[in-house]
Design a protein around this motif. Structure first.
Motif, mmCIF file in Angstrom:
data_model
loop_
_atom_site.group_PDB
_atom_site.id
_atom_site.type_symbol
_atom_site.label_atom_id
_atom_site.label_comp_id
_atom_site.label_asym_id
_atom_site.label_seq_id
_atom_site.Cartn_x
_atom_site.Cartn_y
_atom_site.Cartn_z
ATOM 1 N N PHE A 11 -6.413 4.858 10.972
ATOM 2 C CA PHE A 11 -5.901 3.786 10.114
ATOM 3 C C PHE A 11 -7.064 3.284 9.281
ATOM 4 C CE2 PHE A 11 -3.183 3.602 13.910
ATOM 5 C CZ PHE A 11 -1.950 3.798 13.315
ATOM 6 N N LYS A 14 -10.646 3.194 10.577
ATOM 7 C CA LYS A 14 -10.691 3.233 12.036
ATOM 8 C C LYS A 14 -9.980 4.464 12.584
ATOM 9 C CE LYS A 14 -9.854 0.447 15.997
ATOM 10 N NZ LYS A 14 -9.512 -0.845 16.505
ATOM 11 N N VAL A 16 -8.392 6.175 15.488
ATOM 12 C CA VAL A 16 -7.875 5.764 16.798
ATOM 13 C C VAL A 16 -7.781 6.964 17.739
ATOM 14 C CG1 VAL A 16 -5.938 4.689 18.005
ATOM 15 C CG2 VAL A 16 -6.614 3.834 15.772
ATOM 16 N N SER A 36 -6.242 -1.857 26.938
ATOM 17 C CA SER A 36 -5.542 -2.292 25.737
ATOM 18 C C SER A 36 -6.302 -1.879 24.474
ATOM 19 C CB SER A 36 -5.421 -3.818 25.803
ATOM 20 O OG SER A 36 -4.433 -4.235 24.930
ATOM 21 N N GLY A 37 -5.575 -1.435 23.480
ATOM 22 C CA GLY A 37 -6.184 -1.126 22.189
ATOM 23 C C GLY A 37 -6.820 0.252 22.096
ATOM 24 N N GLN A 38 -6.668 1.073 23.144
ATOM 25 C CA GLN A 38 -7.301 2.397 23.132
ATOM 26 C C GLN A 38 -6.468 3.448 22.392
ATOM 27 O OE1 GLN A 38 -10.441 3.383 24.543
ATOM 28 N NE2 GLN A 38 -10.658 1.177 24.411
ATOM 29 N N GLY A 39 -5.267 3.090 22.011
ATOM 30 C CA GLY A 39 -4.461 4.041 21.245
ATOM 31 C C GLY A 39 -3.363 4.716 22.040
ATOM 32 N N LYS A 40 -2.939 4.092 23.133
ATOM 33 C CA LYS A 40 -1.884 4.711 23.950
ATOM 34 C C LYS A 40 -0.568 4.794 23.180
ATOM 35 C CE LYS A 40 -2.221 1.677 27.283
ATOM 36 N NZ LYS A 40 -3.256 0.802 26.675
ATOM 37 N N THR A 41 -0.205 3.659 22.555
ATOM 38 C CA THR A 41 1.056 3.650 21.801
ATOM 39 C C THR A 41 0.969 4.609 20.614
ATOM 40 O OG1 THR A 41 1.531 1.376 22.481
ATOM 41 C CG2 THR A 41 2.666 2.165 20.528
ATOM 42 N N VAL A 42 -0.156 4.570 19.916
ATOM 43 C CA VAL A 42 -0.344 5.480 18.770
ATOM 44 C C VAL A 42 -0.250 6.934 19.250
ATOM 45 C CG1 VAL A 42 -2.015 6.284 17.046
ATOM 46 C CG2 VAL A 42 -1.720 3.837 17.435
ATOM 47 N N GLN A 85 7.680 -0.415 23.993
ATOM 48 C CA GLN A 85 6.896 -1.481 24.627
ATOM 49 C C GLN A 85 7.692 -2.794 24.655
ATOM 50 O OE1 GLN A 85 2.869 -1.238 23.319
ATOM 51 N NE2 GLN A 85 2.152 -2.830 24.685
HETATM 52 N N1 LIG Z 1 0.376 0.702 12.102
HETATM 53 C C1 LIG Z 1 -0.928 0.431 12.315
HETATM 54 N N2 LIG Z 1 -1.742 0.110 11.298
HETATM 55 C C2 LIG Z 1 -3.062 -0.129 11.501
HETATM 56 N N3 LIG Z 1 -3.653 -0.086 12.713
HETATM 57 C C3 LIG Z 1 -2.890 0.217 13.770
HETATM 58 C C4 LIG Z 1 -1.493 0.495 13.641
HETATM 59 N N4 LIG Z 1 -0.979 0.777 14.869
HETATM 60 C C5 LIG Z 1 -2.033 0.680 15.713
HETATM 61 N N5 LIG Z 1 -3.165 0.347 15.071
HETATM 62 C C6 LIG Z 1 -4.495 0.179 15.700
HETATM 63 O O1 LIG Z 1 -4.732 1.266 16.552
HETATM 64 C C7 LIG Z 1 -5.414 0.846 17.720
HETATM 65 C C8 LIG Z 1 -4.687 1.331 18.946
HETATM 66 O O2 LIG Z 1 -3.439 0.669 19.033
HETATM 67 P P1 LIG Z 1 -2.365 0.951 20.159
HETATM 68 O O3 LIG Z 1 -1.233 0.032 19.893
HETATM 69 O O4 LIG Z 1 -2.059 2.389 20.228
HETATM 70 O O5 LIG Z 1 -3.158 0.523 21.475
HETATM 71 P P2 LIG Z 1 -2.617 0.534 22.968
HETATM 72 O O6 LIG Z 1 -3.556 1.340 23.777
HETATM 73 O O7 LIG Z 1 -1.191 0.897 22.983
HETATM 74 O O8 LIG Z 1 -2.788 -1.007 23.361
HETATM 75 P P3 LIG Z 1 -1.859 -1.940 24.317
HETATM 76 O O9 LIG Z 1 -2.226 -1.548 25.715
HETATM 77 O O10 LIG Z 1 -2.309 -3.321 23.987
HETATM 78 O O11 LIG Z 1 -0.432 -1.669 23.983
HETATM 79 C C9 LIG Z 1 -5.534 -0.678 17.609
HETATM 80 O O12 LIG Z 1 -6.821 -0.979 17.175
HETATM 81 C C10 LIG Z 1 -4.510 -1.054 16.589
HETATM 82 O O13 LIG Z 1 -4.933 -2.182 15.880
#
Ligand SMILES: Nc1ncnc2c1ncn2[C@@H]1O[C@H](COP(=O)(O)OP(=O)(O)OP(=O)(O)O)[C@@H](O)[C@H]1O
Ligand SMILES: [Mg+2]
Length: 243
Positions: A11, A14, A16, A36-42, A85
């Motif tokens: 993104f 950054k 991810v 949290s924030g490591q990119g699991k959802t992405v 989520q």
């Molecule tokens: N659509 C987007 N646009 C810009 N940045 C994004 C987008 N989606 C995710 N990110 C960034 O990607 C990184 C990883 O996000 P993600 O949601 O995958 O984390 P996560 O591991 O699922 O966290 P959590 O445990 O809090 O759900 C974060 O820094 C987030 O800000």
């Protein structure tokens, strides 16, 4: 079987996902654990192209889904359920319609059969008919999760993705959801992919665990094989760690 190779997602400035490699076997429950924030959802959204990756290959049963056109992708998604989520029920539809949606759109099924399937799925997740006419805003977080799992179950998917299924739930509801995931897997023998930072959930349901940090999967194996040092590394501050 799912094989992911060199999956990348950025993104703006950054990055991810920095080259995710992982194999997921049929009928296993794999838990992808990471802070949290490591990119699991992405990662899981990119794996099924709910989010378009920048690079990498994603094979589902030897087919590279990155080559799919829009129609092929729609067909492919019929085999997949995704428990978001935030549960992601449709706010403007009551529980009955949320559960019936897939069957109405993709199966030629009589109303009685649809109603039967809905009630069966609801009872599987421990809810009764009273909730059928309710709207998502009238449900507690735990109930929403259960409805979202019932909706996934109705699809009888080959693959179920769960994003933080226990987050935001109290201990009792978290245990309930964790057990549902296990029982559902036995019932419809889907391959289950769960992303979470809930270690209890991981211990309760996983056949294997993948650890995600700094944009890469750096460990895949059984939970017993994770050393204390590995856990320490997982939760130490890294490149993409955010509070
Ligand atoms: N659509 C987007 N646009 C810009 N940045 C994004 C987008 N989606 C995710 N990110 C960034 O990607 C990184 C990883 O996000 P993600 O949601 O995958 O984390 P996560 O591991 O699922 O966290 P959590 O445990 O809090 O759900 C974060 O820094 C987030 O800000
Ligand atoms: Mg997330």
């Amino acid at each position: 079987m799912i094989s992911v190779r060199g999956l990348r997602k950025r993104f703006e400035d950054k990055e991810v996902l920095k080259g995710i490699d992982i194999d997921i076997f049929d009928n296993e429950t794999i838990v992808i654990l990471g802070p949290s924030g490591q990119g699991k959802t992405v990662m899981i959204k990119s794996m099924i192209r709910l989010m378009e990756p920048d690079a990498g290959e994603i094979y589902f049963d030897d087919e590279n889904i990155r080559e799919y056109n829009k129609r092929e992708l729609e067909d492919f998604r019929k085999k997949i359920a995704y428990v978001f989520q935030n549960s992601a029920l449709f706010d403007f539809l009551d529980v009955r319609e949320n559960l019936a949606l897939f069957l109405r759109m993709h199966k030629k099924m009589h109303e009685e059969k649809i109603e039967h399937k809905i009630v069966e799925a609801l009872s599987f997740v421990g809810l009764n008919r009273d909730v059928l006419d309710k709207y998502p805003e009238e449900l507690s977080g735990g109930m929403k999760k259960r409805v979202a799992i019932a909706r996934a179950m109705i699809k009888e998917p080959k693959y179920i993705f769960y994003d933080e299924p226990t987050t935001g739930l109290d201990k009792k509801n978290a245990e309930l959801v964790s057990n549902l995931i296990k029982v559902l897997k036995q019932k419809i023998s889907s391959t289950s992919i769960i992303v979470t930072h809930d270690i209890e959930l991981m211990e309760n349901v996983s056949d294997r665990v993948a650890l995600l940090k700094d944009g890469k999967v750096f460990f895949v194996g059984k939970k017993e094989e994770i050393s204390d040092e590995t856990f320490e590394y997982l939760y130490s501050i890294g490149d993409t760690y955010e509070i």
